[in-house]
Design a protein around this motif. Structure first.
Motif, PDB file in Angstrom:
ATOM      1  N   LYS A   1       4.472  -3.337   6.078  1.00 38.08           N
ATOM      2  CA  LYS A   1       3.795  -4.580   5.687  1.00 38.08           C
ATOM      3  C   LYS A   1       4.781  -5.583   5.083  1.00 38.08           C
ATOM      4  CE  LYS A   1       1.204  -2.342   2.708  1.00 38.08           C
ATOM      5  NZ  LYS A   1       1.612  -0.937   2.767  1.00 38.08           N
ATOM      6  N   THR A   2       5.555  -5.095   4.102  1.00 37.73           N
ATOM      7  CA  THR A   2       6.514  -5.982   3.454  1.00 37.73           C
ATOM      8  C   THR A   2       7.545  -6.481   4.463  1.00 37.73           C
ATOM      9  OG1 THR A   2       6.226  -4.888   1.337  1.00 37.73           O
ATOM     10  CG2 THR A   2       8.256  -6.130   1.628  1.00 37.73           C
ATOM     11  N   THR A   3       7.980  -5.587   5.335  1.00 38.49           N
ATOM     12  CA  THR A   3       8.970  -5.971   6.337  1.00 38.49           C
ATOM     13  C   THR A   3       8.442  -7.105   7.218  1.00 38.49           C
ATOM     14  OG1 THR A   3       9.781  -3.699   6.344  1.00 38.49           O
ATOM     15  CG2 THR A   3      10.428  -5.092   8.198  1.00 38.49           C
TER      16      THR A   3
ATOM     17  N   SER B   1       1.578   3.109   2.369  1.00 41.58           N
ATOM     18  CA  SER B   1       2.931   2.810   1.920  1.00 41.58           C
ATOM     19  C   SER B   1       3.942   3.127   3.015  1.00 41.58           C
ATOM     20  CB  SER B   1       3.219   3.635   0.670  1.00 41.58           C
ATOM     21  OG  SER B   1       4.451   3.255   0.140  1.00 41.58           O
ATOM     22  N   GLY B   2       4.872   2.211   3.218  1.00 40.53           N
ATOM     23  CA  GLY B   2       5.940   2.451   4.171  1.00 40.53           C
ATOM     24  C   GLY B   2       5.599   2.114   5.611  1.00 40.53           C
TER      25      GLY B   2
HETATM   26  N1  LIG Z   1      16.560  -2.817   4.074  1.00 38.94           N
HETATM   27  C1  LIG Z   1      16.074  -1.679   4.578  1.00 38.94           C
HETATM   28  N2  LIG Z   1      16.897  -0.736   5.072  1.00 38.94           N
HETATM   29  C2  LIG Z   1      16.421   0.416   5.578  1.00 38.94           C
HETATM   30  N3  LIG Z   1      15.124   0.732   5.661  1.00 38.94           N
HETATM   31  C3  LIG Z   1      14.252  -0.154   5.181  1.00 38.94           C
HETATM   32  C4  LIG Z   1      14.669  -1.403   4.617  1.00 38.94           C
HETATM   33  N4  LIG Z   1      13.564  -2.086   4.233  1.00 38.94           N
HETATM   34  C5  LIG Z   1      12.516  -1.289   4.534  1.00 38.94           C
HETATM   35  N5  LIG Z   1      12.920  -0.146   5.113  1.00 38.94           N
HETATM   36  C6  LIG Z   1      12.047   0.935   5.599  1.00 38.94           C
HETATM   37  O1  LIG Z   1      11.063   0.385   6.442  1.00 38.94           O
HETATM   38  C7  LIG Z   1       9.811   1.008   6.209  1.00 38.94           C
HETATM   39  C8  LIG Z   1       8.758  -0.035   5.910  1.00 38.94           C
HETATM   40  O2  LIG Z   1       9.058  -0.626   4.669  1.00 38.94           O
HETATM   41  P1  LIG Z   1       8.122  -1.709   4.013  1.00 38.94           P
HETATM   42  O3  LIG Z   1       8.760  -2.115   2.734  1.00 38.94           O
HETATM   43  O4  LIG Z   1       7.839  -2.764   4.988  1.00 38.94           O
HETATM   44  O5  LIG Z   1       6.830  -0.853   3.707  1.00 38.94           O
HETATM   45  P2  LIG Z   1       5.441  -1.336   3.071  1.00 38.94           P
HETATM   46  O6  LIG Z   1       4.404  -1.175   4.119  1.00 38.94           O
HETATM   47  O7  LIG Z   1       5.593  -2.662   2.444  1.00 38.94           O
HETATM   48  O8  LIG Z   1       5.214  -0.208   1.977  1.00 38.94           O
HETATM   49  P3  LIG Z   1       4.701  -0.346   0.462  1.00 38.94           P
HETATM   50  O9  LIG Z   1       3.206  -0.360   0.523  1.00 38.94           O
HETATM   51  O10 LIG Z   1       5.209   0.942  -0.146  1.00 38.94           O
HETATM   52  O11 LIG Z   1       5.304  -1.556  -0.131  1.00 38.94           O
HETATM   53  C9  LIG Z   1      10.005   1.993   5.078  1.00 38.94           C
HETATM   54  O12 LIG Z   1      10.084   3.282   5.623  1.00 38.94           O
HETATM   55  C10 LIG Z   1      11.310   1.595   4.454  1.00 38.94           C
HETATM   56  O13 LIG Z   1      11.997   2.715   3.982  1.00 38.94           O
END
Ligand SMILES: Nc1ncnc2c1ncn2[C@@H]1O[C@H](COP(=O)(O)OP(=O)(O)OP(=O)(O)O)[C@@H](O)[C@H]1O
Ligand SMILES: [Mg+2]
Lengths: 270, 354
Positions: free
Chosen positions: B43-45, B39-40
């Protein structure tokens, strides 16, 4: 059980509650009851009749009331429409616009009219109109109403918008919708309950307004509240009770409608 | 051209925070490509960058060779299945599925026909006139899938689409999703933090942590040939043993295990930095009489796992070791406190890069 103390058990609670409710509603109840009084007296009961309701349409004051009602209803409709459109645009910018400089100040500015004493707004508005040389009348009332209705329309729309996840619009954009299409086909229908609720609230606020209207209406121009006030100055006749009851009914109807539209929206979202 | 998506040194910052720290990867035609990470990790980004919901701070993303920077989401032939589906609540299932086609300008007749076909593909033919709120979670998930597939995108992005489902349904949907990908021939980019999901479904996996790609490979490569401690530890269970590298050449190393035994093992292409470690999966070690294996350890505890027994042991230098033995009447488990020998299967130990 160690829950919150039951407020209903406090000594004097029931009496206090009853007193408050009585102060609030007994005068209204009296007005409603005596609007059906078959007597020219305000104090003696002469049996049930609808004569004062008929008098609203046929009595000596009927033309005055009819003109005032027409003004009130058209102004309320136009003012509510315009202020709802402005408020909806403001809400979309505030809730969907991301972070921008002066967002807090903008929010305060939109909602300030709720806090400013109405008499101050009334005086200021009058001074403004006379300074720019706008003749008082229908148009000045309309402009003033549009202005002070905006925060009332804004609040339910913004509240609704805050509850709508941004992913709906993103999904639409992802599926080849332009910005405008995503707004028209997705966001607007989803925020509609808030918009309707805001419109109804603005309509009722405009319909009921007295102070500002009285300042900016100019000579010969009447809305229902100012007409009632004018009539009452020459002594209260039972036809005023009938007119008040009609306005009360319309107000309650609109507020109830606004409440249910909002509830319906909440359910459809779940 | 074989590669559909090429991500080149992409950096994404949110203020002072770096969510993607220079990600590079290429995704091939008709691939089931998985982004796996805790998590974090971003991936989503990364997915949102490909879909067009985030601007890149640095780097480029090519879609079929074309730089898509500055292209709005509606102009990218890429569709997304959102984590919580984001089905339009005021439209019926059929209207939802036909939405993308409508925006592309397809006439009502053909697009409703196509929506019907898509619903058939996801086994929801009878549900066309329902509202999303009248569907179960699994059904909503299928509608989201049908809606994203209907316009035949070049790439389908899926952000943890199975995470909201219960275990049974999740397992059934894995198979179905994979079949759907093979039938449609559309490139899938699938995000998950579930390693089992990643291993069972993917053609290729990119393992991410803290905004970086730590390894890219087939599920087998990722599992059997992890290149660093993060990947070895994140995917499956493993033993990490500190070693001394006696010689290293061409991805083959001669290492000295704790206890002095030497072992030849394949490893990363680059010489390890810091304290070198080897990774050994528990199922690739066997119990042997003390002194006859590669390692000697003392047993601390036995854990009953049904088909298997897990043996928790400790080496003389204090390193924890766990291995598995089959729960059968033929093998007598060692008692707690006894000393055992451990034999490592040929090629099972991997020298890690860090
Ligand atoms: N709009 C935003 N503004 C500030 N920080 C952000 C934003 N979007 C994401 N982040 C940060 O970027 C990092 C990566 O976020 P992301 O959503 O890509 O994680 P992830 O790998 O998809 O996690 P998960 O498995 O929990 O969904 C996180 O630490 C998050 O807090
Ligand atoms: Mg995520």
């Amino acid at each position: 059980m160690t829950g919150r103390p039951d407020i209903r058990r406090y000594p004097g609670f029931a009496a206090m509650a009853a007193l408050c409710l009585a102060i609030l509603y007994v005068p209204l109840a009296v007005v409603i009851a005596y609007s059906f009084n078959d007597s020219t007296s305000l104090t003696n009961w002469g049996g049930v009749s609808l004569r004062w309701y008929a008098d609203l349409f046929t009595g000596v004051e009927a033309p005055r009331f009819r003109a005032a009602a027409w003004n009130s209803i058209t102004i309320a409709t136009l003012a509510a429409t315009a202020s709802t459109i402005i408020a909806a645009a403001a809400a979309v910018a505030m809730v969907r616009g991301g972070r921008f400089r002066g967002k807090g100040a903008t929010f305060a500015l939109i909602n300030l009219p709720l806090m400013v004493p109405e008499i101050v707004t009334a005086v200021a508005t009058l001074i403004f109109f006379s300074t720019i040389g706008l003749m008082t009348g229908y148009l000045t009332i309309l402009i003033a109403h549009i202005t002070f209705c905006i925060p009332f329309a804004y609040l339910p729309i913004a509240a609704r918008l805050e509850g709508i996840e941004e992913t709906f619009e993103q999904a639409a954009r992802d599926l080849y919708a332009t910005r405008a299409q995503a707004f028209r086909l997705i966001l607007l229908p989803l925020m509609m309950p808030g918009v309707i609720s805001g419109f109804l609230l603005a309509f009722i606020i405009s319909l009921d307004d007295f102070i500002i209207t009285n300042f900016v209406k100019g000579a010969g121009m009447e809305t229902l509240p100012t007409a009632i006030f004018g009539s009452v100055k020459q002594g209260i006749k039972p036809n005023i009770l009938a007119l008040s009851t009609v306005m009360l009914t319309v107000s309650i109807l609109f507020v109830t409608l606004s409440y249910f539209v909002n509830r319906l929206g909440q359910r459809s979202r779940a | 051209m074989d590669e559909v998506v090429a991500v080149r040194r992409v950096v994404k910052r949110f203020g002072a925070f770096t969510a993607l720290a220079g990600v590079s990867l290429t995704i091939g035609q008709k691939q089931f490509f998985t982004l796996l990470g805790p998590s974090g990790c971003g991936k989503t980004t990364l997915l949102r960058c490909i879909a067009g919901f985030e601007d890149l701070s640095e780097g480029t993303i090519l879609l079929e060779g074309r730089d898509i920077a500055g292209l709005a989401p509606n102009l990218r032939p890429v569709n997304t299945v959102f984590q919580h589906y984001a089905l339009f609540p005021h439209m019926t299932v059929a209207q939802n599925v036909a939405f993308g086609l409508k925006m592309q300008g397809m006439a009502p007749g053909p697009r409703l026909k196509r929506a019907g076909e898509m619903l058939e593909l996801v086994h929801l033919s009878g549900f066309a006139d329902r509202l999303p709120s009248q569907l179960s979670g699994g059904q909503q998930q299928r509608v989201a899938l049908a809606r994203a597939l209907a316009p035949s995108p070049r790439v389908l992005l899926l952000d943890e689409p199975l995470s909201a489902l219960d275990l049974k349904l999740r397992q059934a949907m894995r198979v179905e999703l994979k079949q759907l990908q093979e039938e449609t021939g559309i490139t899938f980019v699938f995000v998950t933090h579930d390693q089992e999901e990643a291993l069972t479904m993917s053609d290729r996996i990119a393992v991410m942590s803290a905004g970086e790609v730590r390894q890219i490979g087939s599920p087998r490569e990722i599992y059997e040939a992890p290149v660093n401690r993060f990947v070895a530890g994140f995917i499956g269970e493993t033993n990490l043993l500190p070693v001394r590298v006696a010689s290293f050449a061409g991805g083959m190393a001669r290492v000295v295990l704790p206890g002095g035994h030497q072992l030849t093992c394949p490893g990363a292409q680059t010489a390890p930095t810091g304290t070198p470690h080897v990774s050994i999966r528990p199922e690739r070690m066997t119990l042997v009489p003390p002194g006859s294996g590669d390692l000697d350890a003392s047993v601390e505890r036995l854990i009953y796992l049904g088909t298997d027994l897990q043996v928790l042991a400790r080496l003389a230098d204090g390193t924890a070791l766990h291995l598995r033995m089959q729960n059968s009447a033929r093998a007598t488990p060692p008692g707690a406190g006894s000393t055992i020998g451990v034999a490592i299967e040929e090629g099972a130990a991997r020298l890690l890069a860090d």
